[in-house]
Scaffold this motif. Structure first.
Motif, PDB file in Angstrom:
ATOM      1  N   SER A 688      63.102  21.197   3.122  1.00 33.21           N
ATOM      2  CA  SER A 688      62.159  21.987   3.938  1.00 33.21           C
ATOM      3  C   SER A 688      62.488  23.610   3.915  1.00 33.21           C
ATOM      4  O   SER A 688      61.768  24.431   4.296  1.00 33.21           O
ATOM      5  CB  SER A 688      62.101  21.555   5.513  1.00 33.21           C
ATOM      6  OG  SER A 688      63.573  21.653   5.814  1.00 33.21           O
ATOM      7  N   PHE A 689      63.764  23.731   3.417  1.00 33.05           N
ATOM      8  CA  PHE A 689      64.092  25.266   3.293  1.00 33.05           C
ATOM      9  C   PHE A 689      65.256  25.523   2.323  1.00 33.05           C
ATOM     10  O   PHE A 689      65.779  24.442   1.773  1.00 33.05           O
ATOM     11  CB  PHE A 689      64.930  25.492   4.872  1.00 33.05           C
ATOM     12  CG  PHE A 689      65.910  25.087   5.249  1.00 33.05           C
ATOM     13  CD1 PHE A 689      67.299  25.390   4.799  1.00 33.05           C
ATOM     14  CD2 PHE A 689      65.970  23.688   5.773  1.00 33.05           C
ATOM     15  CE1 PHE A 689      68.395  24.642   5.145  1.00 33.05           C
ATOM     16  CE2 PHE A 689      67.146  23.274   6.291  1.00 33.05           C
ATOM     17  CZ  PHE A 689      68.355  23.658   5.976  1.00 33.05           C
ATOM     18  N   ILE A 690      65.281  26.571   1.895  1.00 34.98           N
ATOM     19  CA  ILE A 690      66.235  27.009   0.811  1.00 34.98           C
ATOM     20  C   ILE A 690      67.179  28.180   1.243  1.00 34.98           C
ATOM     21  O   ILE A 690      66.412  29.166   1.969  1.00 34.98           O
ATOM     22  CB  ILE A 690      65.849  27.317  -0.499  1.00 34.98           C
ATOM     23  CG1 ILE A 690      64.981  28.279  -0.512  1.00 34.98           C
ATOM     24  CG2 ILE A 690      65.117  25.765  -1.229  1.00 34.98           C
ATOM     25  CD1 ILE A 690      64.701  28.832  -2.017  1.00 34.98           C
ATOM     26  N   LYS A 691      68.186  28.359   0.876  1.00 39.48           N
ATOM     27  CA  LYS A 691      69.000  29.626   1.438  1.00 39.48           C
ATOM     28  C   LYS A 691      69.601  30.260   0.024  1.00 39.48           C
ATOM     29  O   LYS A 691      69.963  29.524  -0.621  1.00 39.48           O
ATOM     30  CB  LYS A 691      70.299  29.102   2.095  1.00 39.48           C
ATOM     31  CG  LYS A 691      69.779  28.141   3.478  1.00 39.48           C
ATOM     32  CD  LYS A 691      70.896  27.960   4.314  1.00 39.48           C
ATOM     33  CE  LYS A 691      71.381  29.245   5.096  1.00 39.48           C
ATOM     34  NZ  LYS A 691      72.448  28.864   6.010  1.00 39.48           N
ATOM     35  N   ILE A 692      69.142  31.559  -0.137  1.00 36.90           N
ATOM     36  CA  ILE A 692      69.302  32.426  -1.162  1.00 36.90           C
ATOM     37  C   ILE A 692      70.861  32.632  -1.327  1.00 36.90           C
ATOM     38  O   ILE A 692      71.465  33.441  -0.198  1.00 36.90           O
ATOM     39  CB  ILE A 692      68.631  33.624  -1.250  1.00 36.90           C
ATOM     40  CG1 ILE A 692      67.079  33.405  -1.416  1.00 36.90           C
ATOM     41  CG2 ILE A 692      68.886  34.315  -2.661  1.00 36.90           C
ATOM     42  CD1 ILE A 692      66.119  34.380  -1.524  1.00 36.90           C
ATOM     43  N   ASP A 693      71.555  32.468  -2.286  1.00 36.30           N
ATOM     44  CA  ASP A 693      73.282  32.736  -2.346  1.00 36.30           C
ATOM     45  C   ASP A 693      73.409  34.361  -2.264  1.00 36.30           C
ATOM     46  O   ASP A 693      72.657  35.214  -2.644  1.00 36.30           O
ATOM     47  CB  ASP A 693      73.699  32.276  -3.575  1.00 36.30           C
ATOM     48  CG  ASP A 693      75.191  32.272  -3.630  1.00 36.30           C
ATOM     49  OD1 ASP A 693      75.805  31.399  -2.938  1.00 36.30           O
ATOM     50  OD2 ASP A 693      75.612  33.196  -4.597  1.00 36.30           O
ATOM     51  N   VAL A 697      71.641  38.281  -2.953  1.00 35.23           N
ATOM     52  CA  VAL A 697      71.565  39.503  -1.694  1.00 35.23           C
ATOM     53  C   VAL A 697      72.391  40.429  -1.891  1.00 35.23           C
ATOM     54  O   VAL A 697      72.019  41.557  -1.545  1.00 35.23           O
ATOM     55  CB  VAL A 697      71.754  38.691  -0.552  1.00 35.23           C
ATOM     56  CG1 VAL A 697      71.490  39.662   0.714  1.00 35.23           C
ATOM     57  CG2 VAL A 697      70.604  37.556  -0.371  1.00 35.23           C
ATOM     58  N   SER A 698      73.538  40.474  -2.217  1.00 34.84           N
ATOM     59  CA  SER A 698      74.604  41.656  -2.383  1.00 34.84           C
ATOM     60  C   SER A 698      74.182  42.796  -3.427  1.00 34.84           C
ATOM     61  O   SER A 698      74.603  43.746  -3.277  1.00 34.84           O
ATOM     62  CB  SER A 698      76.001  41.156  -2.686  1.00 34.84           C
ATOM     63  OG  SER A 698      75.945  40.629  -4.226  1.00 34.84           O
ATOM     64  N   ARG A 699      73.247  42.217  -4.292  1.00 34.63           N
ATOM     65  CA  ARG A 699      72.948  43.397  -5.288  1.00 34.63           C
ATOM     66  C   ARG A 699      71.571  44.046  -5.068  1.00 34.63           C
ATOM     67  O   ARG A 699      71.125  44.874  -5.600  1.00 34.63           O
ATOM     68  CB  ARG A 699      72.656  42.671  -6.627  1.00 34.63           C
ATOM     69  CG  ARG A 699      73.862  42.048  -7.227  1.00 34.63           C
ATOM     70  CD  ARG A 699      73.518  41.184  -8.697  1.00 34.63           C
ATOM     71  NE  ARG A 699      74.497  40.633  -9.406  1.00 34.63           N
ATOM     72  CZ  ARG A 699      74.487  39.331  -9.601  1.00 34.63           C
ATOM     73  NH1 ARG A 699      73.615  38.420  -8.840  1.00 34.63           N
ATOM     74  NH2 ARG A 699      75.533  38.684 -10.136  1.00 34.63           N
ATOM     75  N   LEU A 700      70.923  43.637  -3.650  1.00 37.37           N
ATOM     76  CA  LEU A 700      69.739  44.490  -3.130  1.00 37.37           C
ATOM     77  C   LEU A 700      70.332  45.719  -2.837  1.00 37.37           C
ATOM     78  O   LEU A 700      70.832  45.929  -1.743  1.00 37.37           O
ATOM     79  CB  LEU A 700      69.318  43.657  -2.309  1.00 37.37           C
ATOM     80  CG  LEU A 700      68.602  42.049  -2.658  1.00 37.37           C
ATOM     81  CD1 LEU A 700      67.875  41.545  -1.403  1.00 37.37           C
ATOM     82  CD2 LEU A 700      67.394  42.494  -3.639  1.00 37.37           C
ATOM     83  N   ASP A 701      69.778  46.679  -3.672  1.00 37.95           N
ATOM     84  CA  ASP A 701      70.042  48.128  -3.256  1.00 37.95           C
ATOM     85  C   ASP A 701      68.864  49.046  -3.593  1.00 37.95           C
ATOM     86  O   ASP A 701      68.816  50.158  -3.463  1.00 37.95           O
ATOM     87  CB  ASP A 701      71.284  48.788  -4.132  1.00 37.95           C
ATOM     88  CG  ASP A 701      71.039  48.554  -5.674  1.00 37.95           C
ATOM     89  OD1 ASP A 701      69.649  48.016  -6.317  1.00 37.95           O
ATOM     90  OD2 ASP A 701      71.827  48.957  -6.392  1.00 37.95           O
ATOM     91  N   GLY A 702      67.698  48.272  -3.703  1.00 42.08           N
ATOM     92  CA  GLY A 702      66.633  48.854  -3.926  1.00 42.08           C
ATOM     93  C   GLY A 702      66.225  49.037  -5.656  1.00 42.08           C
ATOM     94  O   GLY A 702      65.077  49.652  -5.886  1.00 42.08           O
ATOM     95  N   GLY A 728      74.352  36.244   3.349  1.00 46.12           N
ATOM     96  CA  GLY A 728      75.278  37.501   3.089  1.00 46.12           C
ATOM     97  C   GLY A 728      74.645  38.873   3.509  1.00 46.12           C
ATOM     98  O   GLY A 728      74.885  39.748   2.813  1.00 46.12           O
ATOM     99  N   VAL A 729      73.831  38.932   4.336  1.00 47.70           N
ATOM    100  CA  VAL A 729      73.193  40.322   4.511  1.00 47.70           C
ATOM    101  C   VAL A 729      74.049  41.120   5.418  1.00 47.70           C
ATOM    102  O   VAL A 729      74.507  40.737   6.539  1.00 47.70           O
ATOM    103  CB  VAL A 729      71.578  40.098   5.371  1.00 47.70           C
ATOM    104  CG1 VAL A 729      71.184  41.471   5.813  1.00 47.70           C
ATOM    105  CG2 VAL A 729      70.844  39.185   4.623  1.00 47.70           C
TER     106      VAL A 729
END
Length: 774
Positions: A688-693, A697-702, A728-729
């Motif tokens: 029913s759900f997934i969690k993105i490792d 997320v750590s590479r999200l800088d725009g 990891g937000v």
């Protein structure tokens, strides 16, 4: 009856007085002699003699007569004559103890009882019931052998006199020798019959050698054993020895050797059969010695060729793997021990006073003994998809390929050994190689051989393997150490991609020591109740509400420090302790849900569960019991599994997921993107759900590329009906980007660190403005 006997005695006395000048034998003596002759002529069997004895005693005495004989610890009436009391029939059995018969047999003398009512020790009511008022008994005994008794009975007191008892004793005394002799002959005949049957059934040949005349006699089985025709062959010692192996011929010494052994001589012989084969015999012999001279040697001989062949085959099978025919672990252990023993003594290459020197000796200088541990890659998948028949055929093919390859190439100075430990594990022992690099070269070359395509049952298969290599350079090492080191190296080869060779070295040693320390810490924490559950909030990115928490495990070390899962979770998986940890965390999570529910908080708890735990029999029942016990709704509990634990193709864990989903317990995929990264196979699972490792997320800088990857994951998950949580937000930029991409939920230090405190129902904005996040 008795009066007639007394009249005969009186007549005999008068006749004796009138004819003193011409003495005649007494009438009673003549009757006894006639009775003895009748008994002797009655037949060879004891039963026939007992019947004749009863008849003669009744004829002389005129009263009822019984002949009870000892039989299986009691007495059995073998014969009777006259008017018997009711119930005293032939064939009846009764006990000896506490009877007149016991008194007679123990004393060996006649017993007279003229009034059974006076025998208080003999149960007079029994005699009354049987109608016996007087009796006389005489033992049937010859030498040390007792057969039974001769009994005269009467229904009135004093009806049996002392004279009757004396005559009864004479009859018993005269009949006993013939009856005992008949019993002995019967027993001997039975023994002969049993011996003959035994010889026939076992094929044992019997023989007798007259030492004085040198005459040798054989039974029919002996002729058959030697393969000779009794109609054309005359046995002799020279013939017998000509059939034997030269080393087994001992004609001159046989008589003396047998005479020196009270229990006889047992020996193994080899005989050349006329069909050209050698037969193995076991012979037993015993001597008859008269004075100091051996006059005869007799014995028996058995052909044990088949049995010995079976024993050798069993020994061979015990040393071989049943499927592949390779050496098994016991043989390998022995060969490895002997190989290590041939290496230089550690005392020759280090200071004996240095206790640690032996363990620090370099293992890269030859000559060396090397152990190559090969484990086939993904062999379980072959068994699960193609069946065990194909799997077994693959193992046999690999074994043949390894053996053939090593036989065709000179890979070491001594012959290598290929063994199968079990399952899909093989070992190649190189007793003597030039150095570490040479051992690794052999391992790489063997992998190339294994990698070549195979055809099994019409299927084209390519099999790969991972090899761990360990070496020993001195005799201070042990086989168990080499196996353990090769095993660690093999797992290193698998962990870095499979289909490769890994050498046990210092780094692996340090890693092994670290894992041992982690296991010790883990076990101590479990035993001393040092497990701890902490909770990290999960927020909804659209409504800025804390909608639940993830329960995370910590260990409290001896010094009070908290250990993160990265330091012990792999060890827990390997040792099976993960099941105990998962059950602890599950109970902690359900307990916390009950507390928050009582406080009016509507939250969910996500608990990490290993596929090993999920696949345990009865796991879903355990979950149901916990929920019922604490009154928690199943929809409040969510279970997380790592992506790598869910191998496509079905498993016990996946079956459990379906059963839990049926009652409302939701499951999801943790660390998505680190495993198979395929949403397609998840369609068959109740996810029913997934969690993105956090790695994504750590590479999200725009920047475009990281954003594109995460956006694609979110869109694909929504297309399959899954909600998405980002792990990891840590900054506001990441949260904003995730919300813009349509991500549903987020967790990380931005919203709160893992804490043992109760999680308040706050927006993530309020948390950010200063709510405590310990």
């Amino acid at each position: 009856m008795v009066d007639g006997w007394r009249d005969a005695l009186r007549e005999q006395s008068i006749a004796g007085a009138d004819a003193a000048s011409d003495p005649q034998p007494p009438t009673w003596l003549k009757a006894v002699v006639e009775a003895q002759q009748h008994i002797a002529r009655s037949g060879p069997g004891v039963a026939d003699m007992a019947a004749a004895l009863a008849q003669e005693a009744h004829r002389i005495l005129g009263c009822a007569v019984l002949v009870p004989l000892l039989d299986e610890g009691g007495l059995r009436i073998a014969a009777a004559a006259g008017d018997l009391p009711p119930g005293m029939r032939v064939g009846r059995r009764f006990e000896v103890l506490g009877t007149l018969t016991e008194r007679c047999l123990r004393s060996g003398e006649p017993v007279l009882c003229q009034d059974t009512r006076g025998e208080s020790t003999l149960a007079p009511e029994l005699f009354a019931m049987l109608g016996i008022r007087s009796a006389a008994l005489a033992p049937l005994r010859y030498g040390a052998v007792s057969l039974g008794v001769l009994v005269a009975l009467a229904p009135t007191v004093h009806a049996v006199s002392q004279e009757d008892c004396d005559v009864l004793s004479v009859l018993a005394f005269s009949a006993a020798p013939a009856m005992v002799g008949s019993r002995i002959e019967t027993d001997l005949a039975g023994e002969r019959l049993r011996l003959s049957a035994t010889s026939t059934l076992t094929g044992a040949g019997q023989w007798r050698w007259d030492v004085l005349t040198n005459d040798l006699q054989w039974s029919p089985e002996m002729f058959e054993l030697c393969g000779l025709d009794p109609r054309t062959t005359r046995p002799s010692m020279s013939l017998w020895e000509s059939l034997l192996h030269p080393e087994d011929r001992r004609h001159e010494d046989l008589a003396a050797d047998v005479a020196d052994r009270e229990d006889g001589l047992l020996e193994t012989l080899r005989l050349r059969h006329p069909d050209g084969t050698w037969r193995e015999l076991v012979a037993w012999s015993r001597a008859i010695v008269e004075g100091d001279v051996v006059t005869c040697v007799f014995g028996a001989t058995v052909d044990v060729t088949s049995q010995r062949g079976a024993e050798r085959e069993l020994a061979r099978l015990a040393a071989r793997d049943g499927l592949t025919g390779l050496a098994n672990r016991s043989v390998l252990d022995d060969l490895l021990r002997r190989s290590i023993a041939t290496l230089p003594d550690p005392n020759d290459v280090f200071d004996p006073g240095d206790a640690d020197a032996a363990s620090e000796l370099p293992d890269d200088l030859g000559p060396l003994t090397a152990v190559l541990l090969l484990d086939l890659d993904r062999f379980k998948l072959v068994n699960d998809t193609l069946g065990h028949t194909v799997g077994d055929a693959l193992l046999v093919a690999v074994a043949q390929r390894l053996t053939a390859a090593l036989e065709l190439h000179d890979v070491s100075d001594c012959s290598p050994t290929v063994a199968r430990l079990g399952g899909d594990e093989f070992v190649v022992l190189l007793p003597w190689v030039a150095g570490v690099e040479a051992a690794c070269d052999v391992a790489r070359w063997l992998l190339e051989e294994v990698r070549q395509p195979l055809e099994i049952d019409g299927l084209d298969l390519v099999c790969t393997g991972s090899i761990g290599v360990s070496v020993a350079s001195h005799s201070g090492r042990s086989g168990s150490e080499l196996f353990r080191e090769a095993d660690l190296a093999m797992y290193r080869a698998k962990s870095v991609g499979r289909d490769r060779v890994a050498l046990y070295d210092g780094a692996l040693r340090a890693e092994a020591e670290s894992r041992m320390l982690a296991e010790r810490r883990l076990r101590v924490a479990i035993e001393r109740d040092r497990l701890l559950a902490v909770y990290q909030p999960i927020v909804g990115l659209d409504g800025e509400k804390v909608i639940g928490v993830e329960a995370l495990m910590r260990l409290r070390d001896d010094d009070g420090q908290l250990l993160l899962p990265e330091g012990f979770i792999d060890v827990a998986e390997d040792t099976g302790l993960i099941v105990e940890l998962d059950r602890y965390m599950l109970e902690q999570g359900v307990t916390k849900l009950a507390e928050w529910g009582a406080a009016g908080l509507d939250l969910t708890v996500q608990v990490n569960v290993s596929a090993r735990t999920l696949g345990q029999p009865g796991f879903e029942e355990h979950v149901h019991q916990l929920l019922d016990q604490y009154g928690v709704a199943p929809t409040s509990l969510q279970l997380e599994l790592t992506e790598t634990s869910l191998v496509p193709g079905g498993s016990a864990a996946q079956d459990a997921m379906h059963r839990l989903a049926a009652v409302g317990v939701r499951t999801g995929i943790d660390d998505f993107g680190t495993g198979y990264s395929a949403l397609a196979y998840l369609q068959d699972l109740p996810v029913s759900f997934i969690k993105i490792d956090r790695a994504f997320v750590s590479r999200l800088d725009g920047s475009p590329r990281p954003s594109a990857i995460v956006r694609a994951i979110v869109q694909l998950a929504h297309a399959h009906g899954y909600s998405v949580t980002a792990e990891g937000v840590e900054c506001q930029t990441q949260a904003d980007l995730l919300r813009d991409m349509g991500c549903d939920y987020a967790q990380g230090w931005l919203f709160g660190r893992p804490s043992v405190e109760q999680v308040p129902l706050l927006t993530w904005g309020e948390n950010r403005r200063g709510a405590p996040a310990s």
